[in-house]
Write a protein that holds these residues in place. Structure first.
Motif, mmCIF file in Angstrom:
data_model
loop_
_atom_site.group_PDB
_atom_site.id
_atom_site.type_symbol
_atom_site.label_atom_id
_atom_site.label_comp_id
_atom_site.label_asym_id
_atom_site.label_seq_id
_atom_site.Cartn_x
_atom_site.Cartn_y
_atom_site.Cartn_z
ATOM 1 N N GLY A 2 41.440 127.232 61.532
ATOM 2 C CA GLY A 2 40.214 127.811 61.020
ATOM 3 C C GLY A 2 39.190 127.948 62.128
ATOM 4 O O GLY A 2 39.361 127.423 63.233
ATOM 5 N N ARG B 170 36.981 131.535 59.150
ATOM 6 C CA ARG B 170 38.383 131.553 58.744
ATOM 7 C C ARG B 170 38.772 130.122 58.420
ATOM 8 O O ARG B 170 38.373 129.194 59.122
ATOM 9 N N SER B 171 39.516 129.899 57.368
ATOM 10 C CA SER B 171 39.917 128.552 56.981
ATOM 11 C C SER B 171 41.233 128.161 57.638
ATOM 12 O O SER B 171 42.052 129.017 58.004
ATOM 13 N N THR C 254 39.640 123.185 62.625
ATOM 14 C CA THR C 254 38.581 124.185 62.722
ATOM 15 C C THR C 254 37.968 124.178 64.112
ATOM 16 O O THR C 254 37.611 123.122 64.641
#
Length: 262
Positions: A63, A72-73, A77
């Motif tokens: 992500g 964006r997942s 992250t």
């Protein structure tokens, strides 16, 4: 050949910082977001797009969260600050950087910060001691806040709120001096290097926090979020200084009266 996370982050912040610097030299127009001091430029968007596009190729399952809106997942992250310190950047003040922080379910994994005007690239993380241009920085030794500088900032519009102002002034009063550089990731990298003593800010954005947190922890420091009077105070530095800041925030007083500042 697939790059490891550290090598990838190094390439991305260096490329983003170089792109932003080149665009600045060619001329940019300033746009305002929420206030006259909350500014953005085409360089912010272009540098973020450079990073996002490369991550889409190299880490399609991860992500991402970018300051300029990329989302964006994924299981991990990447937090992206393409130009951290945009007000400085557009004002000709050479304290700004490009920063990346990688976070998983256990917290910060990796931080990378590139400061173009100094040509310094900071890298560090959970399994990677902090370096500057490839050279390890000394591990942070416990020292009291009274012997150290404190990097901090509180927006003038928030100064009238007692729940912010009083704890903030209490913490500042316990430090040897205060510095406000205008770029959270540069400040946190400077804490990791021992150039600044500690960092304190109320509710910074995650892209202003995670890259530098990884650097501070990988240099032997600590980074915590202290909840007090409805505010989330983000604190980083050596363990003793962080504990001194915690005590000052929670008590609303300081161990010694304010003295002259340098």
């Amino acid at each position: 050949m697939t790059l490891d996370d550290a090598a990838l982050a190094t390439q991305l912040v260096r490329a983003a910082g170089a792109l932003a610097a080149r665009m600045l030299a060619e001329g940019l127009e300033t746009q305002h977001k929420t206030s006259v001091s909350d500014v953005v430029s085409a360089a912010d968007f272009a540098a973020e797009k450079l990073i996002v596009d490369r991550l889409a190729d190299e880490r399609p399952g991860d992500g991402l969260v970018g300051e300029e809106g990329a989302r964006r997942s994924g299981d991990r992250t990447w937090y992206i600050d393409p130009v951290d310190g945009t007000y400085n950047f557009l004002s000709g003040i050479p304290v700004w950087c490009s920063a990346l922080g990688l976070v998983d379910g256990e917290g910060p994994v990796l931080g990378a910060v590139y400061h173009p005007s100094m040509d310094e690239l900071w890298l560090g993380g959970r399994d990677l001691p902090t370096t500057c241009n490839g050279q390890p920085v000394p591990q942070l030794d416990p020292r009291p806040l009274a012997e150290l500088s404190l990097a901090s900032y509180l927006h003038p519009a928030r100064m009238g709120r007692d729940e912010l102002r009083q704890p903030w002034l209490s913490a500042l009063s316990g430090a040897a001096t205060m510095r406000s550089l205008g770029s959270g990731s540069v400040e946190l990298a400077s804490v990791a290097a021992g150039r600044l003593g500690a960092f304190l800010q109320a509710g910074p954005s995650p892209w202003d926090w995670f890259p530098g947190v990884a650097l501070v922890r990988a240099a032997g420091g600590v980074a915590e979020v202290i909840e007090h009077r409805g505010q989330s105070w983000h604190v980083a530095g050596n363990p003793q200084a962080v504990e001194d800041i915690r005590s000052a925030l929670l008590s609303g007083c300081c161990d010694r009266p304010p003295g002259p500042r340098q």
